[in-house]
Design a protein around this motif. Sequence first.
Motif, mmCIF file in Angstrom:
data_model
loop_
_atom_site.group_PDB
_atom_site.id
_atom_site.type_symbol
_atom_site.label_atom_id
_atom_site.label_comp_id
_atom_site.label_asym_id
_atom_site.label_seq_id
_atom_site.Cartn_x
_atom_site.Cartn_y
_atom_site.Cartn_z
ATOM 1 N N ILE A 162 63.289 19.346 90.741
ATOM 2 C CA ILE A 162 61.958 19.680 90.248
ATOM 3 C C ILE A 162 62.108 20.415 88.919
ATOM 4 O O ILE A 162 63.179 20.903 88.586
ATOM 5 N N SER A 163 61.040 20.496 88.213
ATOM 6 C CA SER A 163 61.048 21.184 86.929
ATOM 7 C C SER A 163 61.393 22.656 87.130
ATOM 8 O O SER A 163 61.019 23.262 88.126
ATOM 9 N N TYR A 214 60.154 24.938 85.451
ATOM 10 C CA TYR A 214 58.939 25.698 85.179
ATOM 11 C C TYR A 214 57.712 24.898 85.603
ATOM 12 O O TYR A 214 57.735 23.676 85.599
ATOM 13 N N GLU A 215 56.643 25.620 85.930
ATOM 14 C CA GLU A 215 55.362 24.976 86.183
ATOM 15 C C GLU A 215 54.248 25.888 85.700
ATOM 16 O O GLU A 215 54.395 27.110 85.677
ATOM 17 N N ASP A 216 53.135 25.266 85.305
ATOM 18 C CA ASP A 216 52.003 26.068 84.851
ATOM 19 C C ASP A 216 51.251 26.620 86.061
ATOM 20 O O ASP A 216 51.622 26.371 87.210
ATOM 21 N N GLY A 231 50.326 24.342 88.841
ATOM 22 C CA GLY A 231 51.398 23.661 89.559
ATOM 23 C C GLY A 231 51.955 22.445 88.854
ATOM 24 O O GLY A 231 52.783 21.722 89.410
ATOM 25 N N ASN A 232 51.542 22.201 87.613
ATOM 26 C CA ASN A 232 52.056 21.061 86.848
ATOM 27 C C ASN A 232 53.396 21.413 86.218
ATOM 28 O O ASN A 232 53.574 22.540 85.742
ATOM 29 N N PRO A 233 54.341 20.463 86.189
ATOM 30 C CA PRO A 233 55.641 20.760 85.580
ATOM 31 C C PRO A 233 55.508 21.068 84.094
ATOM 32 O O PRO A 233 54.700 20.468 83.395
ATOM 33 N N GLU A 236 58.136 21.677 80.745
ATOM 34 C CA GLU A 236 59.500 21.617 80.221
ATOM 35 C C GLU A 236 59.512 22.289 78.851
ATOM 36 O O GLU A 236 58.547 22.163 78.090
ATOM 37 N N ILE A 288 53.884 31.033 83.150
ATOM 38 C CA ILE A 288 54.471 29.913 83.874
ATOM 39 C C ILE A 288 55.327 30.455 85.010
ATOM 40 O O ILE A 288 55.795 31.596 84.957
ATOM 41 N N ASN A 295 61.109 28.313 88.526
ATOM 42 C CA ASN A 295 61.567 27.814 89.821
ATOM 43 C C ASN A 295 63.077 27.875 89.993
ATOM 44 O O ASN A 295 63.594 27.424 91.009
#
Length: 169
Positions: free
Chosen positions: A41-42, A44-46, A49-51, A53, A120, A123
Amino acid sequence: MQKRIVLFLVLSISILGCKELKEEQKTATESSTIEVEKASISLYEDLDGNPVELTDYRGKRILLNYWATWCRPCIEEMPDLLKLQGILEEENYVFLFASDQSLKKIVAFKEARGFDFKYIKYNGAYAQQKINALPVTLVYNEAGEQVSRFDGGMAWDSPEMIEKLRKIQ
């Protein structure tokens, strides 16, 4: 003659067994690849919950601040970082504030404190970034290369710091 038949049967079973084993190994390899793809998974996410990069910001300079809601030095430097963000907004900078805490805690902090940052969720593990204590701020140039690292709270709006960040290309 019987020895030939037995030998033929043994060889046939061996060949068929190896073929099945290869098929099982192939299937196992394919499923482990799928699991790895699902597991990656990414970092980081906003807040939705969106990835996210860091490469999404290629062509911009990035100031990436690792912080936590419980970290007093992190919170104490935020007013200076807010001023710095305003000063450098025309200098092609993006400010990102990454915490490994839950999205719920990050959102609650944002609403309670009112700092206008792009928060952000991180993860990964801080050890991956060689972070032993917070806050830590990484600065990336427009090519996406990390060019500076600051450990601990800083006087971000000092003339020296502003000049140093303006010179990053």
